[in-house]
Structure formats: C-alpha cells, structure tokens
Design a protein around this motif. Sequence first.
Motif, PDB file in Angstrom:
ATOM      1  N   THR A  41     -87.718 -70.114  48.897  1.00  0.00           N
ATOM      2  CA  THR A  41     -86.824 -71.243  48.627  1.00  0.00           C
ATOM      3  C   THR A  41     -85.383 -70.738  48.646  1.00  0.00           C
ATOM      4  O   THR A  41     -85.114 -69.561  48.408  1.00  0.00           O
ATOM      5  CB  THR A  41     -87.137 -71.883  47.269  1.00  0.00           C
ATOM      6  OG1 THR A  41     -86.833 -70.954  46.213  1.00  0.00           O
ATOM      7  CG2 THR A  41     -88.596 -72.289  47.178  1.00  0.00           C
ATOM      8  N   GLY A  42     -84.466 -71.622  48.971  1.00  0.00           N
ATOM      9  CA  GLY A  42     -83.059 -71.224  49.036  1.00  0.00           C
ATOM     10  C   GLY A  42     -82.808 -70.214  50.138  1.00  0.00           C
ATOM     11  O   GLY A  42     -82.032 -69.277  49.969  1.00  0.00           O
ATOM     12  N   ALA A  43     -83.455 -70.425  51.299  1.00  0.00           N
ATOM     13  CA  ALA A  43     -83.406 -69.435  52.384  1.00  0.00           C
ATOM     14  C   ALA A  43     -82.227 -69.622  53.320  1.00  0.00           C
ATOM     15  O   ALA A  43     -82.065 -68.854  54.268  1.00  0.00           O
ATOM     16  CB  ALA A  43     -84.708 -69.491  53.189  1.00  0.00           C
ATOM     17  N   LEU A  64     -89.599 -71.290  55.366  1.00  0.00           N
ATOM     18  CA  LEU A  64     -88.275 -71.276  54.752  1.00  0.00           C
ATOM     19  C   LEU A  64     -87.890 -72.676  54.271  1.00  0.00           C
ATOM     20  O   LEU A  64     -87.967 -73.641  55.034  1.00  0.00           O
ATOM     21  CB  LEU A  64     -87.229 -70.780  55.760  1.00  0.00           C
ATOM     22  CG  LEU A  64     -87.534 -69.436  56.443  1.00  0.00           C
ATOM     23  CD1 LEU A  64     -86.420 -69.089  57.427  1.00  0.00           C
ATOM     24  CD2 LEU A  64     -87.717 -68.332  55.424  1.00  0.00           C
ATOM     25  N   TRP A  65     -87.483 -72.750  53.006  1.00  0.00           N
ATOM     26  CA  TRP A  65     -87.037 -74.015  52.411  1.00  0.00           C
ATOM     27  C   TRP A  65     -85.568 -73.917  52.030  1.00  0.00           C
ATOM     28  O   TRP A  65     -85.122 -72.895  51.509  1.00  0.00           O
ATOM     29  CB  TRP A  65     -87.825 -74.326  51.137  1.00  0.00           C
ATOM     30  CG  TRP A  65     -89.246 -74.753  51.319  1.00  0.00           C
ATOM     31  CD1 TRP A  65     -89.970 -74.756  52.470  1.00  0.00           C
ATOM     32  CD2 TRP A  65     -90.115 -75.245  50.289  1.00  0.00           C
ATOM     33  NE1 TRP A  65     -91.236 -75.220  52.218  1.00  0.00           N
ATOM     34  CE2 TRP A  65     -91.359 -75.525  50.898  1.00  0.00           C
ATOM     35  CE3 TRP A  65     -89.956 -75.469  48.923  1.00  0.00           C
ATOM     36  CZ2 TRP A  65     -92.442 -76.021  50.175  1.00  0.00           C
ATOM     37  CZ3 TRP A  65     -91.030 -75.961  48.198  1.00  0.00           C
ATOM     38  CH2 TRP A  65     -92.260 -76.235  48.822  1.00  0.00           C
ATOM     39  N   ASP A  66     -84.843 -74.988  52.266  1.00  0.00           N
ATOM     40  CA  ASP A  66     -83.465 -75.094  51.763  1.00  0.00           C
ATOM     41  C   ASP A  66     -83.011 -76.531  51.914  1.00  0.00           C
ATOM     42  O   ASP A  66     -83.544 -77.266  52.752  1.00  0.00           O
ATOM     43  CB  ASP A  66     -82.518 -74.160  52.522  1.00  0.00           C
ATOM     44  CG  ASP A  66     -81.286 -73.805  51.706  1.00  0.00           C
ATOM     45  OD1 ASP A  66     -80.455 -74.701  51.461  1.00  0.00           O
ATOM     46  OD2 ASP A  66     -81.147 -72.639  51.282  1.00  0.00           O
ATOM     47  N   VAL A  67     -82.038 -76.924  51.136  1.00  0.00           N
ATOM     48  CA  VAL A  67     -81.465 -78.261  51.247  1.00  0.00           C
ATOM     49  C   VAL A  67     -80.398 -78.303  52.337  1.00  0.00           C
ATOM     50  O   VAL A  67     -80.025 -79.376  52.825  1.00  0.00           O
ATOM     51  CB  VAL A  67     -80.883 -78.702  49.885  1.00  0.00           C
ATOM     52  CG1 VAL A  67     -79.590 -77.929  49.562  1.00  0.00           C
ATOM     53  CG2 VAL A  67     -80.652 -80.203  49.838  1.00  0.00           C
ATOM     54  N   ASP A  68     -79.920 -77.125  52.762  1.00  0.00           N
ATOM     55  CA  ASP A  68     -78.861 -76.998  53.770  1.00  0.00           C
ATOM     56  C   ASP A  68     -79.499 -76.839  55.156  1.00  0.00           C
ATOM     57  O   ASP A  68     -79.965 -75.760  55.522  1.00  0.00           O
ATOM     58  CB  ASP A  68     -77.982 -75.784  53.432  1.00  0.00           C
ATOM     59  CG  ASP A  68     -76.911 -75.518  54.477  1.00  0.00           C
ATOM     60  OD1 ASP A  68     -76.725 -76.350  55.383  1.00  0.00           O
ATOM     61  OD2 ASP A  68     -76.255 -74.457  54.393  1.00  0.00           O
ATOM     62  N   THR A  69     -79.499 -77.903  55.932  1.00  0.00           N
ATOM     63  CA  THR A  69     -80.143 -77.893  57.252  1.00  0.00           C
ATOM     64  C   THR A  69     -79.520 -76.863  58.180  1.00  0.00           C
ATOM     65  O   THR A  69     -80.236 -76.112  58.864  1.00  0.00           O
ATOM     66  CB  THR A  69     -80.042 -79.291  57.900  1.00  0.00           C
ATOM     67  OG1 THR A  69     -80.611 -80.257  57.024  1.00  0.00           O
ATOM     68  CG2 THR A  69     -80.771 -79.323  59.229  1.00  0.00           C
ATOM     69  N   HIS A  70     -78.199 -76.808  58.223  1.00  0.00           N
ATOM     70  CA  HIS A  70     -77.513 -75.884  59.122  1.00  0.00           C
ATOM     71  C   HIS A  70     -77.819 -74.434  58.760  1.00  0.00           C
ATOM     72  O   HIS A  70     -78.162 -73.618  59.624  1.00  0.00           O
ATOM     73  CB  HIS A  70     -76.004 -76.131  59.068  1.00  0.00           C
ATOM     74  CG  HIS A  70     -75.199 -75.205  59.932  1.00  0.00           C
ATOM     75  ND1 HIS A  70     -75.231 -75.251  61.313  1.00  0.00           N
ATOM     76  CD2 HIS A  70     -74.355 -74.183  59.610  1.00  0.00           C
ATOM     77  CE1 HIS A  70     -74.437 -74.309  61.805  1.00  0.00           C
ATOM     78  NE2 HIS A  70     -73.898 -73.652  60.792  1.00  0.00           N
ATOM     79  N   GLY A  71     -77.708 -74.110  57.474  1.00  0.00           N
ATOM     80  CA  GLY A  71     -77.993 -72.734  57.046  1.00  0.00           C
ATOM     81  C   GLY A  71     -79.435 -72.353  57.309  1.00  0.00           C
ATOM     82  O   GLY A  71     -79.734 -71.214  57.695  1.00  0.00           O
ATOM     83  N   VAL A  91     -85.762 -79.102  51.981  1.00  0.00           N
ATOM     84  CA  VAL A  91     -86.297 -79.470  50.673  1.00  0.00           C
ATOM     85  C   VAL A  91     -85.196 -79.355  49.624  1.00  0.00           C
ATOM     86  O   VAL A  91     -84.515 -78.333  49.550  1.00  0.00           O
ATOM     87  CB  VAL A  91     -87.482 -78.559  50.263  1.00  0.00           C
ATOM     88  CG1 VAL A  91     -88.041 -78.996  48.907  1.00  0.00           C
ATOM     89  CG2 VAL A  91     -88.572 -78.558  51.321  1.00  0.00           C
ATOM     90  N   ASP A  92     -85.033 -80.385  48.832  1.00  0.00           N
ATOM     91  CA  ASP A  92     -84.129 -80.347  47.682  1.00  0.00           C
ATOM     92  C   ASP A  92     -84.952 -79.889  46.476  1.00  0.00           C
ATOM     93  O   ASP A  92     -85.768 -80.646  45.949  1.00  0.00           O
ATOM     94  CB  ASP A  92     -83.534 -81.735  47.435  1.00  0.00           C
ATOM     95  CG  ASP A  92     -82.520 -81.743  46.292  1.00  0.00           C
ATOM     96  OD1 ASP A  92     -82.474 -80.757  45.531  1.00  0.00           O
ATOM     97  OD2 ASP A  92     -81.801 -82.753  46.160  1.00  0.00           O
ATOM     98  N   CYS A  93     -84.743 -78.657  46.063  1.00  0.00           N
ATOM     99  CA  CYS A  93     -85.569 -78.077  45.002  1.00  0.00           C
ATOM    100  C   CYS A  93     -85.248 -78.634  43.614  1.00  0.00           C
ATOM    101  O   CYS A  93     -85.869 -78.216  42.629  1.00  0.00           O
ATOM    102  CB  CYS A  93     -85.451 -76.555  45.010  1.00  0.00           C
ATOM    103  SG  CYS A  93     -86.387 -75.788  46.352  1.00  0.00           S
ATOM    104  N   ILE A  99     -90.655 -81.155  46.450  1.00  0.00           N
ATOM    105  CA  ILE A  99     -91.357 -79.864  46.398  1.00  0.00           C
ATOM    106  C   ILE A  99     -92.847 -80.068  46.626  1.00  0.00           C
ATOM    107  O   ILE A  99     -93.463 -79.391  47.466  1.00  0.00           O
ATOM    108  CB  ILE A  99     -91.107 -79.169  45.051  1.00  0.00           C
ATOM    109  CG1 ILE A  99     -89.653 -78.690  44.964  1.00  0.00           C
ATOM    110  CG2 ILE A  99     -92.068 -77.998  44.853  1.00  0.00           C
ATOM    111  CD1 ILE A  99     -89.264 -78.148  43.611  1.00  0.00           C
ATOM    112  N   TYR A 100     -93.445 -80.995  45.895  1.00  0.00           N
ATOM    113  CA  TYR A 100     -94.882 -81.227  46.031  1.00  0.00           C
ATOM    114  C   TYR A 100     -95.225 -81.752  47.428  1.00  0.00           C
ATOM    115  O   TYR A 100     -96.239 -81.366  48.015  1.00  0.00           O
ATOM    116  CB  TYR A 100     -95.360 -82.218  44.970  1.00  0.00           C
ATOM    117  CG  TYR A 100     -95.555 -81.604  43.588  1.00  0.00           C
ATOM    118  CD1 TYR A 100     -95.665 -80.233  43.415  1.00  0.00           C
ATOM    119  CD2 TYR A 100     -95.634 -82.419  42.462  1.00  0.00           C
ATOM    120  CE1 TYR A 100     -95.842 -79.679  42.157  1.00  0.00           C
ATOM    121  CE2 TYR A 100     -95.825 -81.880  41.185  1.00  0.00           C
ATOM    122  CZ  TYR A 100     -95.919 -80.502  41.044  1.00  0.00           C
ATOM    123  OH  TYR A 100     -96.108 -79.962  39.792  1.00  0.00           O
ATOM    124  N   GLY A 101     -94.380 -82.613  47.985  1.00  0.00           N
ATOM    125  CA  GLY A 101     -94.635 -83.148  49.314  1.00  0.00           C
ATOM    126  C   GLY A 101     -94.584 -82.075  50.387  1.00  0.00           C
ATOM    127  O   GLY A 101     -95.466 -81.998  51.258  1.00  0.00           O
TER     128      GLY A 101
END
Length: 270
Positions: A41-43, A64-71, A91-93, A99-101
Amino acid sequence: HKVLLLALFLGTLLYAYAEAAVRLLLPARRKAVGGELVLLTGAGRGLGRATALEFARRQSRLVLWDVDTHGLRETAAECERLGATVHTFVVDCSKREEIYGAAEKVKKDIGDVSILVNNAGVITAADLLSTQDHQIEKMFEVNILAHIWTTRAFLPTMMDNNRGHIVTVASAAGHFVTSFMVAYCSSKFAAVGFHKALTEELSTLGKDGIKTTCLCPVFINTGFVKNPSTRLGRILEVDEVVKELMEGILTNKKMVFVPSNQRFALLLER
C-alpha cells in the motif's frame, strides 16, 4: 524495588548486546522472495516505491495500491523495467470499503498474497488544537485502521497455509513522542501496538509460519513535510531505510529500527 529495576535493565542490556554479537558472528539466513505475491500500500512514491523496486529486483510478483494514479503508474513502469509482473489498483486506504473491494479483486483475479506491506501513511504536523478534526481522523484511518482492514482481508489464507509475512510500516514516533505531532504519534503508537499484538496472537495460535516485521525509522525525507526537523534524530533518506527494511523482511526480523541505536535509546527510556 529500584535494585530490581536496575538488575532488569542491566540484564536486558546485556541480552541485547549478546544478541547483536551473535547476529554479527552468525548472520541470519535470508529467505528468497522470487515469485511471491507481494502487496504494497502507498506504492506511488517515497518508501513504498523504493520497496516495490527492491521486490521487483528480486523477481517478486507485485500488487501495488495507492490513491495517486500518476505515481502508481510511474512505480509500476519502473518495476516492469526490472522484469517484474505488476498489477495496480487505485485505492484510498482511508476507506474500508475500497480496501475490502480491492482485496476481493486481488484474491479472485490474481491470487493469494503471501507478503503484505502496510506502508500507506499520512502526516499532519501541527499542535493538537490547530490540527483539524478531519486531519486527525485521516491519520488514524490510514496509519492504523487500514493496517487492520488489509490484514483481515489477507490473513485468512495465510492462516490456512500457515505461511506469509505481514509488514507494518510504523515510525520512531510509535515509541518516542515529539511536540506538534500528538495525533500522528498516537496513530503510530497504535501501529506498533498492532504489530506486537498480532505477533503475539499468531504465536498463541501456533501459526509460526506467518512472520511479522515492524519498521520504525526516524523521519524520512519523502517530501510530505517541507524543511523537516525533529528532536528524534537526523532526517533519513529513503534508500537507507528501504535497505534496512528489506534486510528485516528477508531475515524475518520482528522490529527494525532505523537508525539501529534507537533500540538502546528505548531501553534507556524504559
């Protein structure tokens, strides 16, 4: 009573030195992570990106999960250039439902996560009364509650197989306090407590094949805070922290302090 406390402290200190000497003379065996399905998470930036790259160099399969699409795209591209297979999820953690979805999609479409790295984190540096309610809530949602939701999502399969590794990225602020970060320190103390309690519970349940690691660095120069300074010590660079984190994961080390002298500072405080 004071004599007993002093004896306990000296005994703990001697044990720590003995443990360090043994590890120096007999380096811990490193496990292979090639082919393992690693979820971070936060990748999208900072420590998360650097950790993803380290796993990519070892030919792990990455989610890899992150809320920032570009990053997230940038991290994925760098990992793919190293030959890794990469799957990305925006994903917005701070949101349990997201998260569950996303976890259900990972389990259904990709496979069983064997290494979970709970790295996503947020920080607001301000005195308690100046910190806004929503900022306090966000720090707890991301810095500790997200760890619990992801672990609840992926732990059942690890339990069935008695195999896996759960990594908690916490902070030195989970052991030591500093002014103007009351909510942040509180959330990181919770993260350290989560790691310790989970480790104890897995041991009680006899799940010795599931390893746990908690990373506790002093503050890292990731760009979240401008001109950072802290009484906890010098500001660390991402590369030196990820090096210690990977060493801790590969050797199944339960607590990773960066710099390592924090361990002795903690003993002195106690």
